[in-house]
Design a protein around this motif. Structure first.
Motif, PDB file in Angstrom:
ATOM      1  N   LEU A  23       0.832  -1.207   0.000  1.00 49.63           N
ATOM      2  CA  LEU A  23       0.000   0.000   0.000  1.00 49.63           C
ATOM      3  C   LEU A  23       0.864   1.253   0.000  1.00 49.63           C
ATOM      4  N   ALA A  24       1.993   1.217   0.710  1.00 52.36           N
ATOM      5  CA  ALA A  24       2.872   2.373   0.770  1.00 52.36           C
ATOM      6  C   ALA A  24       3.536   2.639  -0.578  1.00 52.36           C
ATOM      7  N   LEU A 388       7.698  20.520  -1.283  1.00 53.77           N
ATOM      8  CA  LEU A 388       7.173  19.433  -0.460  1.00 53.77           C
ATOM      9  C   LEU A 388       7.782  19.487   0.934  1.00 53.77           C
ATOM     10  N   VAL A 389       6.988  19.158   1.923  1.00 54.47           N
ATOM     11  CA  VAL A 389       7.511  18.985   3.275  1.00 54.47           C
ATOM     12  C   VAL A 389       8.268  17.665   3.301  1.00 54.47           C
ATOM     13  N   GLU A 393       5.099  11.711   6.120  1.00 58.02           N
ATOM     14  CA  GLU A 393       4.852  10.295   5.826  1.00 58.02           C
ATOM     15  C   GLU A 393       3.553  10.195   5.042  1.00 58.02           C
ATOM     16  N   TYR A 394       3.620   9.581   3.859  1.00 56.17           N
ATOM     17  CA  TYR A 394       2.435   9.456   3.019  1.00 56.17           C
ATOM     18  C   TYR A 394       1.645   8.210   3.422  1.00 56.17           C
ATOM     19  N   LEU A 409       1.499  17.541   2.067  1.00 57.82           N
ATOM     20  CA  LEU A 409       1.931  18.751   2.757  1.00 57.82           C
ATOM     21  C   LEU A 409       2.989  19.495   1.952  1.00 57.82           C
ATOM     22  N   VAL A 410       2.744  20.795   1.764  1.00 56.42           N
ATOM     23  CA  VAL A 410       3.715  21.644   1.108  1.00 56.42           C
ATOM     24  C   VAL A 410       3.924  22.907   1.941  1.00 56.42           C
ATOM     25  N   ASP A 411       5.080  23.513   1.757  1.00 57.51           N
ATOM     26  CA  ASP A 411       5.322  24.839   2.323  1.00 57.51           C
ATOM     27  C   ASP A 411       4.965  25.856   1.255  1.00 57.51           C
TER      28      ASP A 411
END
Length: 416
Positions: A23-24, A388-389, A393-394, A409-411
């Motif tokens: 899945l990851a 991207l941060v 963890e995705y 997540l992004v800055d």
């Protein structure tokens, strides 16, 4: 006795598409099994798994031998309690992705009118307006692009396309929750019960909505189908319109959310290619096609045989359930040059199977591409410096078919 025991074929005891490592990141496993045993039986899901582009393409092109009827069925048996809930108020029947000719041919013909170039063109200004509203609402700092943009935009657009009122959007999105787990995952008994209850609520809502449109048609996709029904009740029934509205409202936003998120993630991971897109917006279309090939939102789909077949040299009996690993096919070295590399400048990406092929090719492909194009163009214009941060963890929904990060997540940079 499993269905595999009726035929002699390779068996892969360790292939589990719901295992955490898979899945990851399913692609290393997909590439390995495609090279080792292109067609094999998996006891974990009681399905023959097909990995090569040519074999999967042949399945899509032969609906007479490979029925689509299994596409929406739960992978694993439901509990008695969940079955009772579903039987008590959920009356969906196959109409599109899980339907075979001649019924599929009849219904698709009328649905194609609703997905006409005219209606898609009418929607484009609305997509721009909604996407701009969502992007303008983002504040500098850390932001989840899924919750901020890639989830609400496709949900809003498909519900608007169908004709659902804006005021009902949040309720409908809640009812859509975990639908992937129900049909394509391994839900617990309690999860089955909760999801089944929401499916019944959603179905009843669609029944009432179509009944209202039958009395008061408007300028939306559902009303287009209602007008066809009025002209010829045999062409498409009201029950079939309910089925279409129900199915489309799920498929039309989850897949677009996932693949738009996947494309953004891959572009930002390959920073120089994101910079290329920001410098030349004509590359947006190429980026979308490469994203669909490299990291599709639907990595697997299902068929069931209507007769004994031989696929990839393996004999499969009538009634054999088949898992088509689209993610493996889209990285098949027999079709794509350097397939494990993400490259928006390649010239073969559009050959991907992300939208299927043949009679079941995705009706909403043009709308989905348009939504992703608008999002990428807006992001390239408003936030070319977003990053991207790195430490995130995705996580991905636990199911065999649909794949996209739950958060991205992004800055987000301050405006200059």
């Amino acid at each position: 006795m499993t269905s595999a025991e009726t035929a002699s074929c390779p068996v892969h005891q360790n292939f589990d598409p719901l295992e955490e490592t898979y899945l990851a990141d399913p692609y290393p496993t997909m590439s390995a099994v495609r090279a080792e045993v292109p067609v094999f039986y998996s006891p974990e899901v009681d399905m023959w798994v097909v990995t090569r582009y040519g074999d999967i393409e042949s399945v899509f092109k032969d609906p007479g031998s490979y029925s689509a009827s299994i596409g929406q069925r739960p992978v694993f048996p439901l509990t008695d309690e969940a079955r009772e809930i579903v039987r008590g108020g959920f009356h969906a029947t196959p109409v599109m992705s899980d339907c075979d000719p001649p019924r599929h041919t009849r219904i698709r013909k009328h649905n194609m009118k609703g997905f006409s170039a005219r209606r898609t063109a009418v929607l484009e200004p609305k997509v721009w307006a909604k996407a701009t509203e969502l992007v303008d609402a983002i504040e500098p700092g850390r932001v989840d692009l899924v919750s901020a943009v890639t989830y609400p935009l496709p949900a809003y657009m498909i519900f608007t396309f169908i004709g659902f009122p804006d005021a009902d959007m949040d309720m409908l999105k809640r009812w859509c929750g975990n639908r992937m787990l129900f049909s394509w995952g391994r839900p617990s008994p309690e999860e089955q019960k909760d999801i089944a209850g929401n499916m019944v609520r959603y179905w009843r809502y669609c029944e009432e909505f179509v009944a209202d449109r039958a009395k008061n048609p408007r300028d939306d996709f559902t009303s287009d189908l209602v007008r066809i029904h009025r002209d010829d009740p045999e062409a498409v029934s009201l029950e079939e319109i309910v089925n279409v509205a129900y199915g489309l409202s799920f498929a039309g936003h989850e897949t677009t959310t996932n693949y738009t998120s996947n494309i953004i993630r891959r572009l930002l991971t390959h920073r120089s290619q994101w910079e290329d897109v920001c410098a030349d917006r004509e590359l947006v279309t190429d980026a979308i096609e490469e994203g669909l090939r490299y990291d599709s939102s639907i990595i697997a789909w299902r068929r069931i045989t209507t007769r004994p077949v031989t696929l990839g040299g393996v004999d499969i009996p009538e009634g054999g359930k088949i898992m088509l690993l689209l993610g493996a096919a889209n990285r098949d070295p027999e079709v794509f040059h350097a397939p494990e590399s993400f490259d928006i400048h390649r010239d073969d990406s559009r050959s991907h199977l992300a939208f299927g092929k043949g009679i079941h090719f995705c009706l909403g492909a043009a709308l989905a591409r348009m939504e992703a194009r608008i999002v990428l163009e807006l992001l390239a214009e408003r936030a070319p410096g977003m990053t991207l941060v790195e430490e995130q963890e995705y996580t991905f929904p636990a199911n065999i078919s649909f794949r996209g990060p739950r958060r991205l997540l992004v800055d987000w940079p301050a405006a200059t």
